[in-house]
Design a protein around this motif. Structure first.
Motif, PDB file in Angstrom:
ATOM      1  N   MET A   1       0.823  -1.203   0.000  1.00  0.00           N
ATOM      2  CA  MET A   1       0.000   0.000   0.000  1.00  0.00           C
ATOM      3  C   MET A   1       0.862   1.261   0.000  1.00  0.00           C
ATOM      4  SD  MET A   1      -2.996   1.215   2.668  1.00  0.00           S
ATOM      5  CE  MET A   1      -3.924  -0.300   2.497  1.00  0.00           C
ATOM      6  N   HIS A   2       0.486   2.225  -0.821  1.00  0.00           N
ATOM      7  CA  HIS A   2       1.160   3.509  -1.003  1.00  0.00           C
ATOM      8  C   HIS A   2       2.463   3.391  -1.785  1.00  0.00           C
ATOM      9  CE1 HIS A   2      -1.085   6.059   2.248  1.00  0.00           C
ATOM     10  NE2 HIS A   2      -1.897   5.326   1.493  1.00  0.00           N
ATOM     11  N   SER A   3       2.704   2.220  -2.367  1.00  0.00           N
ATOM     12  CA  SER A   3       3.797   2.085  -3.308  1.00  0.00           C
ATOM     13  C   SER A   3       3.365   2.637  -4.662  1.00  0.00           C
ATOM     14  CB  SER A   3       4.174   0.607  -3.449  1.00  0.00           C
ATOM     15  OG  SER A   3       5.053   0.396  -4.536  1.00  0.00           O
ATOM     16  N   ALA A   4       4.334   2.905  -5.522  1.00  0.00           N
ATOM     17  CA  ALA A   4       4.010   3.284  -6.894  1.00  0.00           C
ATOM     18  C   ALA A   4       3.350   2.136  -7.649  1.00  0.00           C
ATOM     19  CB  ALA A   4       5.276   3.721  -7.635  1.00  0.00           C
ATOM     20  N   ARG A   5       3.446   0.918  -7.095  1.00  0.00           N
ATOM     21  CA  ARG A   5       2.859  -0.264  -7.724  1.00  0.00           C
ATOM     22  C   ARG A   5       2.419  -1.223  -6.626  1.00  0.00           C
ATOM     23  NH1 ARG A   5       2.633  -1.816 -12.929  1.00  0.00           N
ATOM     24  NH2 ARG A   5       2.571  -4.044 -13.452  1.00  0.00           N
ATOM     25  N   GLU A   6       1.122  -1.489  -6.564  1.00  0.00           N
ATOM     26  CA  GLU A   6       0.541  -2.277  -5.478  1.00  0.00           C
ATOM     27  C   GLU A   6       0.096  -3.648  -5.990  1.00  0.00           C
ATOM     28  OE1 GLU A   6      -1.169   1.595  -3.020  1.00  0.00           O
ATOM     29  OE2 GLU A   6      -2.184   0.903  -4.837  1.00  0.00           O
ATOM     30  N   LEU A   7      -0.390  -4.509  -5.079  1.00  0.00           N
ATOM     31  CA  LEU A   7      -0.677  -5.896  -5.425  1.00  0.00           C
ATOM     32  C   LEU A   7      -1.946  -6.360  -4.734  1.00  0.00           C
ATOM     33  CD1 LEU A   7       0.691  -8.421  -6.877  1.00  0.00           C
ATOM     34  CD2 LEU A   7       1.479  -9.048  -4.590  1.00  0.00           C
ATOM     35  N   CYS A   8      -2.858  -6.984  -5.499  1.00  0.00           N
ATOM     36  CA  CYS A   8      -4.059  -7.563  -4.899  1.00  0.00           C
ATOM     37  C   CYS A   8      -4.369  -8.891  -5.569  1.00  0.00           C
ATOM     38  CB  CYS A   8      -5.252  -6.610  -5.011  1.00  0.00           C
ATOM     39  SG  CYS A   8      -6.043  -6.548  -6.640  1.00  0.00           S
ATOM     40  N   GLY A   9      -5.353  -9.624  -5.044  1.00  0.00           N
ATOM     41  CA  GLY A   9      -5.796 -10.866  -5.639  1.00  0.00           C
ATOM     42  C   GLY A   9      -6.646 -10.601  -6.873  1.00  0.00           C
ATOM     43  N   THR A  10      -6.571 -11.503  -7.848  1.00  0.00           N
ATOM     44  CA  THR A  10      -7.320 -11.342  -9.088  1.00  0.00           C
ATOM     45  C   THR A  10      -8.831 -11.354  -8.853  1.00  0.00           C
ATOM     46  OG1 THR A  10      -5.545 -12.351 -10.387  1.00  0.00           O
ATOM     47  CG2 THR A  10      -7.747 -12.402 -11.343  1.00  0.00           C
ATOM     48  N   ASP A  11      -9.294 -12.142  -7.884  1.00  0.00           N
ATOM     49  CA  ASP A  11     -10.733 -12.285  -7.656  1.00  0.00           C
ATOM     50  C   ASP A  11     -11.334 -11.162  -6.821  1.00  0.00           C
ATOM     51  OD1 ASP A  11     -10.438 -14.685  -8.969  1.00  0.00           O
ATOM     52  OD2 ASP A  11     -10.497 -15.915  -7.157  1.00  0.00           O
ATOM     53  N   ASP A  12     -10.535 -10.532  -5.989  1.00  0.00           N
ATOM     54  CA  ASP A  12     -11.091  -9.604  -5.000  1.00  0.00           C
ATOM     55  C   ASP A  12     -11.804  -8.395  -5.595  1.00  0.00           C
ATOM     56  OD1 ASP A  12     -10.566 -11.024  -2.671  1.00  0.00           O
ATOM     57  OD2 ASP A  12      -8.500 -10.298  -2.565  1.00  0.00           O
ATOM     58  N   PRO A  13     -11.325  -7.801  -6.700  1.00  0.00           N
ATOM     59  CA  PRO A  13     -12.067  -6.661  -7.248  1.00  0.00           C
ATOM     60  C   PRO A  13     -13.494  -7.000  -7.659  1.00  0.00           C
ATOM     61  CG  PRO A  13      -9.835  -6.653  -8.101  1.00  0.00           C
ATOM     62  CD  PRO A  13     -10.013  -7.955  -7.376  1.00  0.00           C
ATOM     63  N   PHE A  14     -13.706  -8.160  -8.307  1.00  0.00           N
ATOM     64  CA  PHE A  14     -15.087  -8.457  -8.712  1.00  0.00           C
ATOM     65  C   PHE A  14     -15.913  -8.981  -7.541  1.00  0.00           C
ATOM     66  CE2 PHE A  14     -12.983 -12.441 -10.295  1.00  0.00           C
ATOM     67  CZ  PHE A  14     -13.741 -13.403  -9.663  1.00  0.00           C
ATOM     68  N   LEU A  15     -15.273  -9.578  -6.529  1.00  0.00           N
ATOM     69  CA  LEU A  15     -16.022  -9.945  -5.323  1.00  0.00           C
ATOM     70  C   LEU A  15     -16.526  -8.681  -4.617  1.00  0.00           C
ATOM     71  CD1 LEU A  15     -13.798 -12.834  -3.913  1.00  0.00           C
ATOM     72  CD2 LEU A  15     -16.013 -13.045  -5.063  1.00  0.00           C
ATOM     73  N   LEU A  16     -15.677  -7.655  -4.553  1.00  0.00           N
ATOM     74  CA  LEU A  16     -16.095  -6.383  -3.967  1.00  0.00           C
ATOM     75  C   LEU A  16     -17.264  -5.791  -4.750  1.00  0.00           C
ATOM     76  CD1 LEU A  16     -15.748  -3.895  -2.104  1.00  0.00           C
ATOM     77  CD2 LEU A  16     -14.086  -3.021  -3.769  1.00  0.00           C
ATOM     78  N   ALA A  17     -17.159  -5.760  -6.072  1.00  0.00           N
ATOM     79  CA  ALA A  17     -18.222  -5.175  -6.890  1.00  0.00           C
ATOM     80  C   ALA A  17     -19.547  -5.903  -6.688  1.00  0.00           C
ATOM     81  CB  ALA A  17     -17.818  -5.202  -8.361  1.00  0.00           C
ATOM     82  N   ASN A  18     -19.514  -7.220  -6.577  1.00  0.00           N
ATOM     83  CA  ASN A  18     -20.753  -7.969  -6.348  1.00  0.00           C
ATOM     84  C   ASN A  18     -21.353  -7.659  -4.978  1.00  0.00           C
ATOM     85  OD1 ASN A  18     -21.137  -9.532  -8.764  1.00  0.00           O
ATOM     86  ND2 ASN A  18     -19.316 -10.688  -8.225  1.00  0.00           N
ATOM     87  N   ALA A  19     -20.500  -7.504  -3.962  1.00  0.00           N
ATOM     88  CA  ALA A  19     -21.010  -7.127  -2.642  1.00  0.00           C
ATOM     89  C   ALA A  19     -21.640  -5.738  -2.680  1.00  0.00           C
ATOM     90  CB  ALA A  19     -19.878  -7.187  -1.621  1.00  0.00           C
ATOM     91  N   LEU A  20     -21.037  -4.829  -3.434  1.00  0.00           N
ATOM     92  CA  LEU A  20     -21.580  -3.474  -3.521  1.00  0.00           C
ATOM     93  C   LEU A  20     -22.930  -3.457  -4.234  1.00  0.00           C
ATOM     94  CD1 LEU A  20     -18.380  -1.351  -4.346  1.00  0.00           C
ATOM     95  CD2 LEU A  20     -19.435  -1.816  -2.125  1.00  0.00           C
ATOM     96  N   VAL A  21     -23.096  -4.297  -5.246  1.00  0.00           N
ATOM     97  CA  VAL A  21     -24.405  -4.387  -5.907  1.00  0.00           C
ATOM     98  C   VAL A  21     -25.459  -4.803  -4.915  1.00  0.00           C
ATOM     99  CG1 VAL A  21     -25.747  -5.720  -7.580  1.00  0.00           C
ATOM    100  CG2 VAL A  21     -23.533  -4.785  -8.236  1.00  0.00           C
ATOM    101  N   ALA A  22     -25.196  -5.845  -4.144  1.00  0.00           N
ATOM    102  CA  ALA A  22     -26.166  -6.328  -3.161  1.00  0.00           C
ATOM    103  C   ALA A  22     -26.483  -5.266  -2.117  1.00  0.00           C
ATOM    104  CB  ALA A  22     -25.637  -7.592  -2.484  1.00  0.00           C
ATOM    105  N   PHE A  23     -25.464  -4.515  -1.704  1.00  0.00           N
ATOM    106  CA  PHE A  23     -25.694  -3.436  -0.741  1.00  0.00           C
ATOM    107  C   PHE A  23     -26.555  -2.333  -1.330  1.00  0.00           C
ATOM    108  CE2 PHE A  23     -24.154   0.855   0.434  1.00  0.00           C
ATOM    109  CZ  PHE A  23     -24.651   0.909   1.729  1.00  0.00           C
ATOM    110  N   LEU A  24     -26.250  -1.896  -2.546  1.00  0.00           N
ATOM    111  CA  LEU A  24     -26.994  -0.803  -3.160  1.00  0.00           C
ATOM    112  C   LEU A  24     -28.450  -1.178  -3.446  1.00  0.00           C
ATOM    113  CD1 LEU A  24     -24.354   0.678  -5.640  1.00  0.00           C
ATOM    114  CD2 LEU A  24     -25.109   1.656  -3.480  1.00  0.00           C
ATOM    115  N   GLU A  25     -28.679  -2.439  -3.791  1.00  0.00           N
ATOM    116  CA  GLU A  25     -30.056  -2.880  -4.062  1.00  0.00           C
ATOM    117  C   GLU A  25     -30.895  -2.925  -2.796  1.00  0.00           C
ATOM    118  OE1 GLU A  25     -29.952  -5.588  -8.095  1.00  0.00           O
ATOM    119  OE2 GLU A  25     -29.567  -6.584  -6.164  1.00  0.00           O
ATOM    120  N   GLY A  26     -30.249  -3.134  -1.650  1.00  0.00           N
ATOM    121  CA  GLY A  26     -30.967  -3.095  -0.379  1.00  0.00           C
ATOM    122  C   GLY A  26     -31.723  -4.380  -0.096  1.00  0.00           C
TER     123      GLY A  26
END
Length: 430
Positions: free
Chosen positions: A405-430
């Motif tokens: 974190m806060h590096s010029a180049r960071e690292l995350c898991g390949t699946d985590d971005p779309f898992l986050l997006a799916n959770a946000l959809v469920a939250f926004l739909e209520g």
């Protein structure tokens, strides 16, 4: 029962495209706005009167975007469901008098923005991007995405103790990038950018410029299960929030008004007209209530029922420094989004917020994890506590676990971005 996922690996492919196209907060909000316009959203001007029409809308201000979708027939007191994020990342930003140099080297004078890891900017090929303001008041985004600048590290022969005593960098003396040879010429950098953009000489009156690594995002590892890239903190959340808002705009069962609030200047305290500690979000939400014929009472009712998920990256457990983490809380890459907790209100999550997030993840069929700091380590913070205190709305801190974190180049898991997006959809739909 869990609903089927809306996003898959293609979401991460698109995230990488978004990261590469967003070297500055101004580019990030332009990219988010373009995606929302394709989903049927329309831009509103803050200086115009707003009407009560249903549909998707957004406002842009500098490096911030607030977007929302009003369902048909929504009452004035309808609460909001907000995904909060920030568009800025720690980096090197160009000073007002940028042309400098020494010993026959031409350099660019920069300031250090946010809590960047200085050593990660050394010996990288750097481009230059940001916003130019012209004399007529118009603005132009600029992105020189090629090897233009470099911050050269001192050779080991001239610093024999660097590998034993550690690298020591002075922010003023050691972080000014070079961009050529010769004598310093005042006005050189801006003249170069005017030429790059095909602008008349002398037409640029102001600028907000920053450097970026030109190395593109990439899948990493034997099985491509990791993603390396710039500005994941926090464009992963901006991208996921944009995708989630566009997705729920087609829903026929919205109980709330879904909102994306992506702010600038989180990395230096959020105190600006485009930061989370400014009035932008509150003004937009209030104007939405009043445009639909609401009163102050309707505004109070709407805010009382509103919930915000403040989505920002958090720390995955580091394999080489596991002792720096809480011994019983070890978020892992591809383990799903994290719930961020701190009883001293560095994060805004409480028990009821945990229940909201858990329910959204369950509906989306998304696994999730919990992050809390080691008691012996200071805890970072987000826009979450600021949003909760400024607007009096329930706020929950979440995010994606990353390394570097806060590096010029960071690292995350390949699946985590779309898992986050799916959770946000469920939250926004209520």
């Amino acid at each position: 029962m869990s609903s089927p996922a809306r996003f898959d690996r293609g979401h991460t492919d698109d995230l990488m495209t978004f990261l590469a196209a967003s070297p500055s907060p101004y580019h990030a909000v332009a990219g988010a706005a373009e995606r929302l316009e394709k989903a049927g959203f329309r831009q509103l001007s803050e200086t115009d009167a707003w009407d009560a029409s249903a549909g998707g809308k957004f406002v842009l201000r500098g490096g911030a975007i607030i977007a929302w979708y009003v369902p048909e027939g929504a009452a004035a007191h309808t609460p909001f469901r907000i995904v909060g994020a920030h568009t800025d990342s720690p980096n090197l930003r160009v000073k007002p008098l940028p042309d400098t140099g020494s010993q026959g080297w031409r350099q660019i004078a920069v300031e250090i923005y946010g809590g960047t890891l200085l050593n990660t900017w050394l010996d990288r090929d750097l481009g230059l991007a940001g916003r130019l303001t012209l004399r007529d008041g118009s603005e132009r985004l600029v992105n020189v995405d090629r090897a233009l600048l470099r911050v050269p590290q001192l050779a080991v022969h001239l610093d024999r103790s660097v590998n034993t005593d550690g690298l020591k960098l002075d922010k003023q003396r050691h972080m000014q990038p070079i961009w050529g040879l010769g004598d310093v010429q005042e006005g050189d950098l801006i003249a170069f950018l005017e030429e790059e953009e095909g602008l008349p000489a002398g037409s640029v009156a102001g600028w907000d410029l920053m450097v970026h690594s030109i190395e593109p995002p990439a899948y990493l590892g034997r099985d491509r299960e990791l993603v390396a890239g710039p500005r994941m903190d926090n464009l992963v959340s901006v991208h996921a929030g944009t995708a989630a808002l566009a997705a729920v705009a087609t829903s026929q069962k919205l109980e709330y008004i879904p909102v994306l609030a992506a702010f600038d200047h989180e990395e230096n305290g959020s105190q600006s007209d485009t930061g989370a500690d400014g009035p932008l979000l509150g003004n937009v939400l209030e104007r939405s209530v009043f445009a639909r014929g609401g009163s102050y009472e309707d505004r109070a009712r709407a805010f009382a029922g509103t919930i915000c998920l403040s989505s920002d990256t958090g720390h995955a457990v580091h394999p080489n420094y596991a002792e720096r983490h809480d011994p019983s809380h070890h978020p892992r890459a591809n383990g799903g989004p994290i719930l961020k907790v701190n009883v001293n209100q560095r994060y805004a999550t409480d028990g009821s917020g945990r229940a909201v997030f858990a329910a959204a993840c369950e509906r989306a069929g998304v696994p999730w994890q919990t992050f809390v700091s080691n008691n012996s380590m200071p805890c970072g913070t987000t826009i979450g506590p600021i949003t909760a205190a400024r607007h009096g709305i329930q706020t929950v801190d979440i995010g994606v676990a990353i390394l570097s974190m806060h590096s010029a180049r960071e690292l995350c898991g390949t699946d985590d971005p779309f898992l986050l997006a799916n959770a946000l959809v469920a939250f926004l739909e209520g």
